[in-house]
Every structure is written in structure tokens, then in C-alpha cells.
Design an enzyme around this catalytic site. Structure first.
Site, PDB file in Angstrom:
ATOM      1  N   SER A   1       0.853  -1.187   0.000  1.00 12.76           N
ATOM      2  CA  SER A   1       0.000   0.000   0.000  1.00 12.76           C
ATOM      3  C   SER A   1       0.887   1.235   0.000  1.00 12.76           C
ATOM      4  O   SER A   1       1.872   1.300   0.745  1.00 12.76           O
ATOM      5  CB  SER A   1      -0.901  -0.002   1.234  1.00 12.76           C
ATOM      6  OG  SER A   1      -1.694   1.164   1.281  1.00 12.76           O
TER       7      SER A   1
ATOM      8  N   HIS B   1       1.791  12.221  -0.346  1.00  9.28           N
ATOM      9  CA  HIS B   1       1.318  13.597  -0.204  1.00  9.28           C
ATOM     10  C   HIS B   1       2.518  14.513  -0.443  1.00  9.28           C
ATOM     11  O   HIS B   1       3.534  14.412   0.245  1.00  9.28           O
ATOM     12  CB  HIS B   1       0.741  13.838   1.191  1.00  9.28           C
ATOM     13  CG  HIS B   1      -0.483  13.026   1.486  1.00  9.28           C
ATOM     14  ND1 HIS B   1      -1.701  13.307   0.913  1.00  9.28           N
ATOM     15  CD2 HIS B   1      -0.674  11.942   2.288  1.00  9.28           C
ATOM     16  CE1 HIS B   1      -2.601  12.431   1.348  1.00  9.28           C
ATOM     17  NE2 HIS B   1      -2.007  11.596   2.181  1.00  9.28           N
TER      18      HIS B   1
ATOM     19  N   HIS C   1      -2.492   7.434  -4.590  1.00 11.46           N
ATOM     20  CA  HIS C   1      -2.725   6.238  -3.771  1.00 11.46           C
ATOM     21  C   HIS C   1      -2.638   5.014  -4.668  1.00 11.46           C
ATOM     22  O   HIS C   1      -3.118   5.026  -5.801  1.00 11.46           O
ATOM     23  CB  HIS C   1      -4.113   6.316  -3.122  1.00 11.46           C
ATOM     24  CG  HIS C   1      -4.640   4.985  -2.690  1.00 11.46           C
ATOM     25  ND1 HIS C   1      -5.531   4.253  -3.459  1.00 11.46           N
ATOM     26  CD2 HIS C   1      -4.389   4.236  -1.586  1.00 11.46           C
ATOM     27  CE1 HIS C   1      -5.813   3.122  -2.835  1.00 11.46           C
ATOM     28  NE2 HIS C   1      -5.130   3.077  -1.704  1.00 11.46           N
TER      29      HIS C   1
ATOM     30  N   ASN D   1      -2.434   0.457  -4.310  1.00  9.41           N
ATOM     31  CA  ASN D   1      -2.239  -0.774  -3.541  1.00  9.41           C
ATOM     32  C   ASN D   1      -2.553  -1.984  -4.409  1.00  9.41           C
ATOM     33  O   ASN D   1      -3.367  -1.911  -5.332  1.00  9.41           O
ATOM     34  CB  ASN D   1      -3.078  -0.783  -2.252  1.00  9.41           C
ATOM     35  CG  ASN D   1      -4.532  -1.097  -2.512  1.00  9.41           C
ATOM     36  OD1 ASN D   1      -4.924  -2.248  -2.676  1.00  9.41           O
ATOM     37  ND2 ASN D   1      -5.358  -0.053  -2.553  1.00  9.41           N
ATOM     38  N   THR D   2      -1.878  -3.073  -4.118  1.00  2.83           N
ATOM     39  CA  THR D   2      -2.237  -4.362  -4.701  1.00  2.83           C
ATOM     40  C   THR D   2      -2.094  -5.416  -3.612  1.00  2.83           C
ATOM     41  O   THR D   2      -1.273  -5.275  -2.710  1.00  2.83           O
ATOM     42  CB  THR D   2      -1.362  -4.740  -5.919  1.00  2.83           C
ATOM     43  OG1 THR D   2       0.015  -4.498  -5.628  1.00  2.83           O
ATOM     44  CG2 THR D   2      -1.758  -3.949  -7.147  1.00  2.83           C
ATOM     45  N   ARG D   3      -2.902  -6.447  -3.701  1.00  8.73           N
ATOM     46  CA  ARG D   3      -2.936  -7.438  -2.623  1.00  8.73           C
ATOM     47  C   ARG D   3      -3.362  -8.801  -3.169  1.00  8.73           C
ATOM     48  O   ARG D   3      -3.978  -8.904  -4.234  1.00  8.73           O
ATOM     49  CB  ARG D   3      -3.916  -6.993  -1.535  1.00  8.73           C
ATOM     50  CG  ARG D   3      -5.329  -6.779  -2.054  1.00  8.73           C
ATOM     51  CD  ARG D   3      -6.226  -6.069  -1.046  1.00  8.73           C
ATOM     52  NE  ARG D   3      -7.508  -5.722  -1.650  1.00  8.73           N
ATOM     53  CZ  ARG D   3      -7.745  -4.602  -2.318  1.00  8.73           C
ATOM     54  NH1 ARG D   3      -6.774  -3.712  -2.466  1.00  8.73           N
ATOM     55  NH2 ARG D   3      -8.926  -4.344  -2.837  1.00  8.73           N
TER      56      ARG D   3
ATOM     57  N   HIS E   1      -4.003   7.669 -16.757  1.00  9.56           N
ATOM     58  CA  HIS E   1      -4.958   6.639 -17.184  1.00  9.56           C
ATOM     59  C   HIS E   1      -4.379   5.769 -18.302  1.00  9.56           C
ATOM     60  O   HIS E   1      -4.623   4.550 -18.329  1.00  9.56           O
ATOM     61  CB  HIS E   1      -6.262   7.287 -17.639  1.00  9.56           C
ATOM     62  CG  HIS E   1      -7.187   7.627 -16.518  1.00  9.56           C
ATOM     63  ND1 HIS E   1      -8.166   6.764 -16.085  1.00  9.56           N
ATOM     64  CD2 HIS E   1      -7.271   8.727 -15.714  1.00  9.56           C
ATOM     65  CE1 HIS E   1      -8.819   7.317 -15.077  1.00  9.56           C
ATOM     66  NE2 HIS E   1      -8.294   8.510 -14.830  1.00  9.56           N
TER      67      HIS E   1
ATOM     68  N   HIS F   1     -21.419  11.464   0.907  1.00  6.17           N
ATOM     69  CA  HIS F   1     -22.006  12.527   1.721  1.00  6.17           C
ATOM     70  C   HIS F   1     -21.778  13.910   1.115  1.00  6.17           C
ATOM     71  O   HIS F   1     -22.494  14.850   1.430  1.00  6.17           O
ATOM     72  CB  HIS F   1     -21.461  12.473   3.153  1.00  6.17           C
ATOM     73  CG  HIS F   1     -19.983  12.696   3.256  1.00  6.17           C
ATOM     74  ND1 HIS F   1     -19.058  11.793   2.791  1.00  6.17           N
ATOM     75  CD2 HIS F   1     -19.268  13.719   3.783  1.00  6.17           C
ATOM     76  CE1 HIS F   1     -17.839  12.251   3.027  1.00  6.17           C
ATOM     77  NE2 HIS F   1     -17.941  13.416   3.621  1.00  6.17           N
TER      78      HIS F   1
END
Length: 279
Positions: free
Chosen positions: A102, A106, A116, A118-120, A149, A179
Site C-alpha cells: 500500500s 502527499h 494512492h 495498492n495491490t494485494r 490513465h 455525503h
């Protein structure tokens, strides 16, 4: 002796961590040399998980990267009864294995996007890969977004022409603050529960997703390394970072997974920016 899929995946995440840290330290060195500064380096902290496994947190606070963290972890054990129903294949005995990487960056400059990635790889009675990368610019540029992209599209198209449109859509839907009715950033790709029935192919795809990130993001950072920025732009960046905090604490699956599996809290919350303003 045949190496297990678990070890194959875990070894790759460690290798990718080393490649990313090396590249980010190189960027810090390039900047520091022109300013007569001592370049920042990653500091690594190991942690152990009660119940099985652990990880290594690599954190750097520099002149370019205000805060960048690259975590690798391999954990195993049993899910709590209330969490089992949320994870495919964990309903019966709750046993799991999870390994992954991960990364959250910043930047000091408000002109350089946060990122950001991550791979898992996860095993219960089922197994799958997941992950992706997304870009959060404070001052979006169309060519920059297109380049980000394009790197992931190239990785996707190598395996399945349906991957990119599907994973882009999933990214747009996932990184959305319900929200506030607004997206977090300009997207990228996001995939989960990937199991085509061919481990080698799914693993190779996950590797190429990591390589795509490594090819494109450092280029974006370097392109704006020496651009001047104003206090007003920095103020706007700090306010917009609040959206990042809101998403990670309210919606992020990785945050929830880490906390529910008794992971390292500092590593889990590493994704939060070092400074933020709520007005």
C-alpha cells in the site's frame, strides 16, 4: 520444492516496495542537489501482528514528498465472527491469509497530485487479487490525467480489453464521497476479487499494474518539481486534503480490513496527510 502462490505474491510486493522507495529517494536527491540540501531517506519500521504475521512500514518526509509511505504486510489468522460474512470464502472457519503493498504520497507542492496505490493477494477458502491506483490533483491538468490513465489502460489491455473500462468505472464508483456527492480525484483503476482461474495470469497482471504506476507517477512528479506555487494554492491544498481524510476514515476498505484484522494502526493510518485544514 514448489513455491506457494502466497510466497510468490509476497515476494513481488517486497520487490515492488524496494523499486518504489528507490525511485522516490532518487527524486528527493535530484531536488536536494539543486537546493544544497541533504536528501531525505525512507525510515523503515517493522511490526508484528498478534495472531500471525506482520509487516514493514517505510516512511519518508522530505522536501518534495511531504509524507510518503510504502507499506508491505503479510498477515494470517482467523476473522472475528462478525466480520466473516463480509469476506468471500470466510463464512465457515474464518481463516485467512493476506499479503500486499500500500502506498500513499502527499506532496509539499499543491501543484503535484497526491497518489494512492495498492495491490494485494488474499486467500480464504477462495483466493483473489485486488488493488489499483488513483490520482488526486488539486489543480487538475487534462494531459496529466490522460497520461496516468493511459499507463493503466496499457497494462489492462495486455490481458483483457474489458479490464480498463470495467476497472476505471469501479474506481470512479469506489473513490466517491457519497455525503458530499463528489469524486475523490480523477480516478484510475480499481479491481477486487480477481480470479480468472489462472493464477499466473492474474499475478502477472497485478505485477504490471505496479509497473505501470512506477512508470507514470515519478514522471508526473518530476514534471512539476521546480514549479513555483503560492500560499493561496497551498491553503487550497490543505483544505482539499480534508476530503482525503473523510474518505479514508469513512469508506476505505483497506482501513476497515486492517482494523478488523488487528493490524498495525500507524501503518493503517499512514495514508492520512501530515497537515490538513477543515474550514
Amino acid at each position: 520444492m514448489k513455491i506457494e502462490n502466497k510466497e510468490i505474491a509476497s515476494n513481488w510486493f517486497t520487490d515492488l516496495r524496494d523499486l518504489l522507495c528507490k525511485e522516490f529517494e532518487k527524486i528527493e536527491e535530484e531536488y536536494a542537489q539543486t537546493k544544497g540540501l541533504k536528501p531525505a531517506k525512507f525510515v523503515r519500521t517493522s511490526w508484528q501482528r498478534n495472531g500471525g504475521g506482520g509487516g514493514i512500514m517505510s516512511l519518508m518526509k522530505g522536501e518534495v514528498f511531504e509524507k510518503v509511505g510504502v507499506n508491505i504486510s503479510t498477515v494470517f489468522g482467523e476473522f472475528s465472527p462478525e466480520f466473516r460474512s463480509e469476506i468471500p470464502g470466510a463464512e465457515l472457519d474464518g481463516k485467512f491469509f493476506a499479503t500486499g503493498i500500500s502506498l500513499v504520497a502527499h506532496l509539499k507542492s499543491p501543484l503535484i497530485p497526491a497518489m494512492h496505490f495498492n495491490t494485494r493477494y488474499i486467500e480464504t477458502s477462495k483466493s483473489w487479487f485486488g488493488g489499483g491506483g488513483d490520482l488526486t490533483p488539486f489543480y487538475p491538468k487534462e494531459n496529466e490525467t490522460a497520461k496516468f490513465h493511459a499507463a493503466f489502460k496499457e497494462a489492462c489491455d495486455k490481458y483483457d480489453s474489458s479490464y480498463y473500462p470495467k476497472f476505471k468505472k469501479q474506481c470512479d464508483e469506489y473513490f466517491y464521497l457519497k455525503h458530499r456527492k463528489e469524486p475523490r480525484g480523477v480516478g484510475g483503476i480499481f479491481y477486487d476479487y480477481l480470479n480468472s482461474g489462472n493464477f499466473e495470469q492474474d499475478f502477472a497482471f497485478t505485477q504490471d499494474v505496479g509497473r505501470a504506476l512506477l512508470s507514470v507517477y515519478p514522471e508526473i512528479v518530476r514534471s512539476k518539481l521546480f514549479l513555483p506555487w503560492t500560499t493561496e494554492q497551498k491553503e487550497y491544498q490543505l483544505i482539499r486534503r480534508g476530503r482525503y481524510v473523510e474518505f479514508n476514515l469513512l469508506y476505505d476498505r483497506g482501513t476497515k480490513f486492517g482494523l478488523m484484522t488487528d493490524g498495525n494502526v500507524e501503518a493503517i493510518l499512514m495514508s492520512l496527510p501530515p497537515e490538513v485544514k477543515f474550514n
